[in-house]
Design an enzyme around this catalytic site. Sequence first.
Site, short mmCIF file in Angstrom:
data_model
loop_
_atom_site.label_atom_id
_atom_site.label_comp_id
_atom_site.label_asym_id
_atom_site.label_seq_id
_atom_site.Cartn_x
_atom_site.Cartn_y
_atom_site.Cartn_z
N GLY A 185 45.73 1.71 -2.47
CA GLY A 185 46.05 2.96 -3.15
C GLY A 185 46.43 4.07 -2.19
N ASN A 186 45.88 4.04 -0.96
CA ASN A 186 46.19 5.09 0.01
C ASN A 186 47.65 5.04 0.44
OD1 ASN A 186 45.13 2.52 1.44
ND2 ASN A 186 46.23 3.57 3.06
N LYS A 226 35.60 -0.59 -12.53
CA LYS A 226 36.88 -0.28 -11.88
C LYS A 226 37.18 1.21 -11.97
CE LYS A 226 40.55 -1.75 -9.70
NZ LYS A 226 40.43 -2.39 -8.38
N LYS A 257 43.39 -5.20 -8.20
CA LYS A 257 44.68 -5.43 -7.54
C LYS A 257 44.61 -6.50 -6.47
CE LYS A 257 45.37 -3.01 -4.17
NZ LYS A 257 44.99 -3.12 -2.74
N LYS A 278 38.97 -6.76 -0.75
CA LYS A 278 40.02 -7.25 0.15
C LYS A 278 39.54 -8.48 0.92
CE LYS A 278 42.09 -2.67 0.63
NZ LYS A 278 41.36 -2.16 -0.56
#
Length: 310
Positions: A9-10, A122, A206, A264
């Site tokens: 998102g960053n 989320k 994601k 991740k």
Amino acid sequence: MRIVVALGGNALLRRGQALTAENQRENTAIAAQALATIAEGNELIVTHGNGPQVGLLALQGNAYKPDEAYPLDVLGAETEGMIGYMIEQELGNRLPPETPLATLLTMIEVDAKDPAFDDPTKFIGPVYDKPEAERLATDKGWQIRADGDKWRRVVASPLPKRIFQIRPIKWLLERQTVVICAGGGGIPTAYTSPGYLEGIEAVIDKDLASELLAREVGADLFISATDADCAYLDWGTDTQRGIKAASPKAMAKFNFAAGSMGPKVEAAAQFARLTGKSAAIGALADLADIVAGRKGTTISKDAAEILFHD
């Protein structure tokens, strides 16, 4: 190589930044510059987050009467188009003009009975101070949780089961197209009755959706691009150590933050374990070095138990 890059998102909006088109365009241009370094000579698939964007659209939807507001699956589709458009345009400005690019709205199946619907986790939308978050939760029927020292809305995050657009994605890749797809974890859909597919009120993780995509397209390398240069043990302490390479089994021995590095690492380890290929985690700006194995954290079944950066 066929490479899937999942943009954190960053890459599109830094924490605390205003949710403006100008800020998103500026950050997308930076991401596109990094992606361009690995696009030529490889088959590239790009996925991205959409938490702030889908949250913004949900806030805008509050201007409507409750029965007129658009559900999260429709908002997810809107963000796929909006963000994909920016990535496609900025990346196209940095690649040879003959390079084909395509943004694909991507429906992903989830189980309507997934236990995640009983425990929403989320994060979506902007951050709030606790009193403001509690007021919004009361007014709008939201569920909220702490996100660092701030508070945010949370929704269900069911596991991805199937990517419906996998055939056109593969078709585009075979024709040397840079594909932008599965944005925000894809559009959540479920069979609510036999043979009847519907959008569902949820946001798919994601990283897990990108890992499923990487497996289904036969990717040689799956990269989670974030704002950290690698995964760390003892992050934020005097003894923190950056992991250079590790096996999925080694990574499973450690706990990583659920709201940031955890998903991740889980996705990268799963890809390596199930495919026998490599996954990597690292900084967006270091993409070329991550592909070359010089930077980031590489997870593979062939790796030594664990190797740290100097």
